[in-house]
Design a protein around this motif. Sequence first.
Motif, PDB file in Angstrom:
ATOM      1  N   ILE A 265       0.839  -1.205   0.000  1.00 31.09           N
ATOM      2  CA  ILE A 265       0.000   0.000   0.000  1.00 31.09           C
ATOM      3  C   ILE A 265       0.869   1.248   0.000  1.00 31.09           C
ATOM      4  CG2 ILE A 265      -1.688   1.328   1.315  1.00 31.09           C
ATOM      5  CD1 ILE A 265      -2.803  -1.130  -0.072  1.00 31.09           C
ATOM      6  N   LYS A 266       1.952   1.225   0.789  1.00 34.38           N
ATOM      7  CA  LYS A 266       2.849   2.388   0.848  1.00 34.38           C
ATOM      8  C   LYS A 266       3.485   2.627  -0.519  1.00 34.38           C
ATOM      9  CE  LYS A 266       6.924   2.127   2.757  1.00 34.38           C
ATOM     10  NZ  LYS A 266       7.991   1.976   3.769  1.00 34.38           N
ATOM     11  N   ASN A 267       3.896   1.545  -1.179  1.00 36.66           N
ATOM     12  CA  ASN A 267       4.511   1.683  -2.504  1.00 36.66           C
ATOM     13  C   ASN A 267       3.522   2.196  -3.542  1.00 36.66           C
ATOM     14  OD1 ASN A 267       6.996   0.822  -1.620  1.00 36.66           O
ATOM     15  ND2 ASN A 267       6.642  -1.318  -2.167  1.00 36.66           N
ATOM     16  N   LYS A 268       2.231   1.828  -3.353  1.00 36.85           N
ATOM     17  CA  LYS A 268       1.220   2.261  -4.319  1.00 36.85           C
ATOM     18  C   LYS A 268       1.076   3.775  -4.349  1.00 36.85           C
ATOM     19  CE  LYS A 268      -2.748   0.284  -4.857  1.00 36.85           C
ATOM     20  NZ  LYS A 268      -4.056  -0.338  -4.588  1.00 36.85           N
ATOM     21  N   THR A 269       1.430   4.435  -3.240  1.00 34.22           N
ATOM     22  CA  THR A 269       1.291   5.891  -3.205  1.00 34.22           C
ATOM     23  C   THR A 269       2.573   6.604  -3.600  1.00 34.22           C
ATOM     24  OG1 THR A 269       1.915   5.957  -0.855  1.00 34.22           O
ATOM     25  CG2 THR A 269      -0.423   5.728  -1.358  1.00 34.22           C
ATOM     26  N   SER A 270       3.640   5.862  -3.865  1.00 40.54           N
ATOM     27  CA  SER A 270       4.892   6.502  -4.258  1.00 40.54           C
ATOM     28  C   SER A 270       4.829   6.937  -5.709  1.00 40.54           C
ATOM     29  CB  SER A 270       6.075   5.548  -4.053  1.00 40.54           C
ATOM     30  OG  SER A 270       6.047   4.531  -5.028  1.00 40.54           O
ATOM     31  N   SER A 271       5.592   7.977  -6.046  1.00 42.40           N
ATOM     32  CA  SER A 271       5.565   8.509  -7.411  1.00 42.40           C
ATOM     33  C   SER A 271       6.070   7.472  -8.406  1.00 42.40           C
ATOM     34  CB  SER A 271       6.408   9.782  -7.497  1.00 42.40           C
ATOM     35  OG  SER A 271       7.745   9.521  -7.102  1.00 42.40           O
ATOM     36  N   HIS A 272       7.068   6.657  -8.001  1.00 44.05           N
ATOM     37  CA  HIS A 272       7.611   5.649  -8.917  1.00 44.05           C
ATOM     38  C   HIS A 272       6.563   4.576  -9.225  1.00 44.05           C
ATOM     39  CE1 HIS A 272      11.287   7.408  -7.170  1.00 44.05           C
ATOM     40  NE2 HIS A 272      11.765   7.199  -8.366  1.00 44.05           N
ATOM     41  N   PHE A 273       5.820   4.168  -8.206  1.00 42.55           N
ATOM     42  CA  PHE A 273       4.802   3.136  -8.429  1.00 42.55           C
ATOM     43  C   PHE A 273       3.686   3.669  -9.312  1.00 42.55           C
ATOM     44  CE2 PHE A 273       1.011   0.746  -7.633  1.00 42.55           C
ATOM     45  CZ  PHE A 273       1.447  -0.567  -7.529  1.00 42.55           C
ATOM     46  N   MET A 274       3.256   4.923  -9.044  1.00 41.97           N
ATOM     47  CA  MET A 274       2.181   5.496  -9.840  1.00 41.97           C
ATOM     48  C   MET A 274       2.605   5.664 -11.289  1.00 41.97           C
ATOM     49  SD  MET A 274       0.170   8.164  -7.347  1.00 41.97           S
ATOM     50  CE  MET A 274       1.585   9.043  -6.728  1.00 41.97           C
ATOM     51  N   LEU A 275       3.894   6.002 -11.494  1.00 44.66           N
ATOM     52  CA  LEU A 275       4.400   6.111 -12.859  1.00 44.66           C
ATOM     53  C   LEU A 275       4.356   4.745 -13.540  1.00 44.66           C
ATOM     54  CD1 LEU A 275       5.729   7.669 -15.153  1.00 44.66           C
ATOM     55  CD2 LEU A 275       7.938   7.220 -14.090  1.00 44.66           C
ATOM     56  N   ALA A 276       4.793   3.704 -12.822  1.00 41.81           N
ATOM     57  CA  ALA A 276       4.779   2.351 -13.386  1.00 41.81           C
ATOM     58  C   ALA A 276       3.349   1.901 -13.689  1.00 41.81           C
ATOM     59  CB  ALA A 276       5.454   1.368 -12.421  1.00 41.81           C
ATOM     60  N   ALA A 277       2.420   2.220 -12.772  1.00 37.80           N
ATOM     61  CA  ALA A 277       1.026   1.847 -12.992  1.00 37.80           C
ATOM     62  C   ALA A 277       0.461   2.547 -14.214  1.00 37.80           C
ATOM     63  CB  ALA A 277       0.188   2.192 -11.758  1.00 37.80           C
ATOM     64  N   LEU A 278       0.845   3.822 -14.390  1.00 38.07           N
ATOM     65  CA  LEU A 278       0.388   4.568 -15.560  1.00 38.07           C
ATOM     66  C   LEU A 278       0.912   3.940 -16.839  1.00 38.07           C
ATOM     67  CD1 LEU A 278      -1.045   7.111 -16.660  1.00 38.07           C
ATOM     68  CD2 LEU A 278       1.138   8.299 -16.446  1.00 38.07           C
ATOM     69  N   VAL A 279       2.190   3.525 -16.809  1.00 40.41           N
ATOM     70  CA  VAL A 279       2.789   2.908 -17.995  1.00 40.41           C
ATOM     71  C   VAL A 279       2.086   1.600 -18.327  1.00 40.41           C
ATOM     72  CG1 VAL A 279       4.873   1.789 -18.868  1.00 40.41           C
ATOM     73  CG2 VAL A 279       5.041   3.988 -17.712  1.00 40.41           C
ATOM     74  N   VAL A 280       1.795   0.788 -17.291  1.00 42.69           N
ATOM     75  CA  VAL A 280       1.198  -0.524 -17.522  1.00 42.69           C
ATOM     76  C   VAL A 280      -0.253  -0.414 -17.981  1.00 42.69           C
ATOM     77  CG1 VAL A 280       0.451  -2.646 -16.388  1.00 42.69           C
ATOM     78  CG2 VAL A 280       2.738  -1.752 -15.963  1.00 42.69           C
ATOM     79  N   CYS A 281      -1.053   0.387 -17.253  1.00 45.79           N
ATOM     80  CA  CYS A 281      -2.491   0.420 -17.512  1.00 45.79           C
ATOM     81  C   CYS A 281      -2.879   1.421 -18.587  1.00 45.79           C
ATOM     82  CB  CYS A 281      -3.241   0.741 -16.222  1.00 45.79           C
ATOM     83  SG  CYS A 281      -3.001  -0.527 -14.955  1.00 45.79           S
ATOM     84  N   GLY A 282      -2.103   2.482 -18.759  1.00 48.10           N
ATOM     85  CA  GLY A 282      -2.470   3.500 -19.717  1.00 48.10           C
ATOM     86  C   GLY A 282      -1.599   3.521 -20.946  1.00 48.10           C
ATOM     87  N   SER A 283      -0.732   2.529 -21.091  1.00 42.93           N
ATOM     88  CA  SER A 283       0.217   2.531 -22.204  1.00 42.93           C
ATOM     89  C   SER A 283      -0.485   2.377 -23.543  1.00 42.93           C
ATOM     90  CB  SER A 283       1.220   1.382 -22.025  1.00 42.93           C
ATOM     91  OG  SER A 283       2.050   1.275 -23.151  1.00 42.93           O
ATOM     92  N   ASP A 284       0.061   3.078 -24.550  1.00 39.60           N
ATOM     93  CA  ASP A 284      -0.429   2.902 -25.912  1.00 39.60           C
ATOM     94  C   ASP A 284       0.041   1.570 -26.485  1.00 39.60           C
ATOM     95  OD1 ASP A 284      -1.884   5.176 -26.183  1.00 39.60           O
ATOM     96  OD2 ASP A 284      -0.230   6.382 -26.929  1.00 39.60           O
ATOM     97  N   GLY A 285       1.025   0.955 -25.843  1.00 37.13           N
ATOM     98  CA  GLY A 285       1.536  -0.318 -26.313  1.00 37.13           C
ATOM     99  C   GLY A 285       0.813  -1.483 -25.664  1.00 37.13           C
ATOM    100  N   ALA A 286       1.113  -2.688 -26.169  1.00 43.59           N
ATOM    101  CA  ALA A 286       0.571  -3.905 -25.584  1.00 43.59           C
ATOM    102  C   ALA A 286       1.486  -4.336 -24.443  1.00 43.59           C
ATOM    103  CB  ALA A 286       0.487  -4.998 -26.651  1.00 43.59           C
ATOM    104  N   VAL A 287       0.935  -4.487 -23.246  1.00 37.14           N
ATOM    105  CA  VAL A 287       1.741  -4.789 -22.056  1.00 37.14           C
ATOM    106  C   VAL A 287       1.354  -6.153 -21.497  1.00 37.14           C
ATOM    107  CG1 VAL A 287       2.377  -4.068 -19.727  1.00 37.14           C
ATOM    108  CG2 VAL A 287       1.970  -2.343 -21.494  1.00 37.14           C
ATOM    109  N   VAL A 288       2.378  -6.961 -21.193  1.00 32.99           N
ATOM    110  CA  VAL A 288       2.151  -8.263 -20.577  1.00 32.99           C
ATOM    111  C   VAL A 288       3.184  -8.449 -19.472  1.00 32.99           C
ATOM    112  CG1 VAL A 288       3.593  -9.408 -22.318  1.00 32.99           C
ATOM    113  CG2 VAL A 288       1.983 -10.768 -20.984  1.00 32.99           C
ATOM    114  N   ILE A 289       2.750  -9.023 -18.338  1.00 37.77           N
ATOM    115  CA  ILE A 289       3.654  -9.292 -17.209  1.00 37.77           C
ATOM    116  C   ILE A 289       3.678 -10.795 -16.964  1.00 37.77           C
ATOM    117  CG2 ILE A 289       4.173  -8.813 -14.794  1.00 37.77           C
ATOM    118  CD1 ILE A 289       2.581  -6.254 -15.005  1.00 37.77           C
ATOM    119  N   ARG A 290       4.899 -11.361 -16.931  1.00 36.80           N
ATOM    120  CA  ARG A 290       5.062 -12.800 -16.702  1.00 36.80           C
ATOM    121  C   ARG A 290       5.942 -13.034 -15.487  1.00 36.80           C
ATOM    122  NH1 ARG A 290       5.054 -13.002 -22.759  1.00 36.80           N
ATOM    123  NH2 ARG A 290       7.199 -12.247 -22.741  1.00 36.80           N
TER     124      ARG A 290
END
Length: 565
Positions: free
Chosen positions: A299-324
């Motif tokens: 939860i603490k990491n979810k509020t950090s700027s780095h995590f929010m940036l990563a979340a934006l890249v994953v969920c809002g990316s114009d590209g196709a994103v997959v995590i394995r």
Amino acid sequence: MINDLYFKYQPRYYNGEISSYEALLRSHIQNFNVEEFVCSIECAASFDLEIIRKVLQDRKSLSIGDDVSISLNISIASLLDDYFLDECLGIFEYEKNITLELTNHDQTDDFDNLQNSILCLKKKGVKFALDDYGKGYFNTDIFLYLDVDYIKLDRRLIRNIEHNYISYSVLKSKYDHIVNVVNKVVIIEGIETFEQFNLVKEFGDMFYQGFYFSKAITAAEIQKTEPILNYKINVRKQFSLKLDQAIFDLNRSQDPKNVQQAIENIKSIDKYNIIGLTSNTFDLYSERQRINKNYREIIKNKTSSHFMLAALVVCGSDGAVVIRDKDGNVIFNNDHFINYIGIDLVGMPVEEACEKVADYRTCLNVDNELLLSDSCFMMSDEVIETKNGSELVHIYRQKVSNFGQHFVICSVYEATDTIIIDELTNCYQKNYLSSSYMNQHKVLVFVDLDGFKEINDSFGHYIGDEVLRDFSLTMKDMLRDADVMVRFGGDEFVILLNSHVIKNVKQRIEQLRQSIEYYFNKKDTQLSFSYGIASLQDGVELALKRADTAMYKEKSLRKKQLRVV
């Protein structure tokens, strides 16, 4: 008293089209206060049934009645009345395209029976909206988690948002919470000005209504409504919400058997052990403390700027994103990936994925190469099999760790959409203007340097290149992070901005021009620029033509002014 009442109908919109009408209670009696009258009703169930029948009677009077969606208010207490529920089940066996908006949230806390009533009527095709969210009812937030389809924000939340940033932030935070956490659809009412609509439409998808679009109309003026076919709702309950509920069950468990059962429930939700469970079954209470510690860390990491940036890249990316994970299991793929590959790989066994997706084994081998290396990042050009056939793509891989486990995040981009940086000016090259990244910009500014030809002719191309480089780097430093600068060709540039207001853009560009002139004057160099501004609303090509024309008009005017001087 009911005979003195009648209805007007407020159009509700989605993407500029009327999606439904809200029935608004009115009276022929002068100075009649509808809200006070409704609050004075002793038997809400009987009154609401009369209202439903009266609205349906209005709709039946229309030749297009079957093609009109109507929403109307009922008290939340009515759903707990057995007679009301039985009557509604009979009515809505035949009457369709109805949404019941639940009001008076402070009249019950019997959520189990309320949920059961909602589910019974939803089987008949009835939809539900939670009305007046944000009005101040003490337990309204609890109703967000009922099986309602829409959350309607109270009209007071939108007042003053165009003048007050705090009001705007409150409204936006509520929208984000409802859409991204609770996973419900938002209705915003009370939009009265262009400025208000201009602000809220940037939040994302929503339904909206207000005097800015239309006043309430009579039943005779109602037009046919179109079903909404392209509104995407994520039917999967969000992982974070499921996990949060499982942690709640863990912490309220008392005896060892219930604690163990709660931990097993977390295992079933967190299939890839993101929270870092161990096999400790001897000291369950210590294990519970450790789980809570890890969860707090997430939860603490979810509020950090780095995590929010990563979340934006994953969920809002114009590209196709997959995590394995390290074994090749797909734990996430976004909609772009599913559409691109033509299949959802989450939960699919690795061997089955390799059978269904050509060259998938090669992708896993490259993943493994990154996992075994000291590097955390890798870029590769690969040919993958998509639903449209074999395609060359750029794949960017990043290795991430979570409680000792390793995962690979892959972002896939079509090679044809590659954005190239101009080596001389460090600006994007012209092909940026035909890329999907243009969707994030609102205004285009076409810039042509004044005085550059004289510098080139007098001092040669080497000095000219240095001046171009100096100009572009200085200009980029003056722009905001979200702004983009493109070298269009020679000494012509395009600046892309997110502002909606042309007047504000003009003021900014004027200030930038003064700063550029001052900067080069200190270097004893006469350099400035002419510009033209155009909205991107009608597309890039038309914006370029309009901005180019405006730029040449301004350049001609500036030359005439210089001759006069």
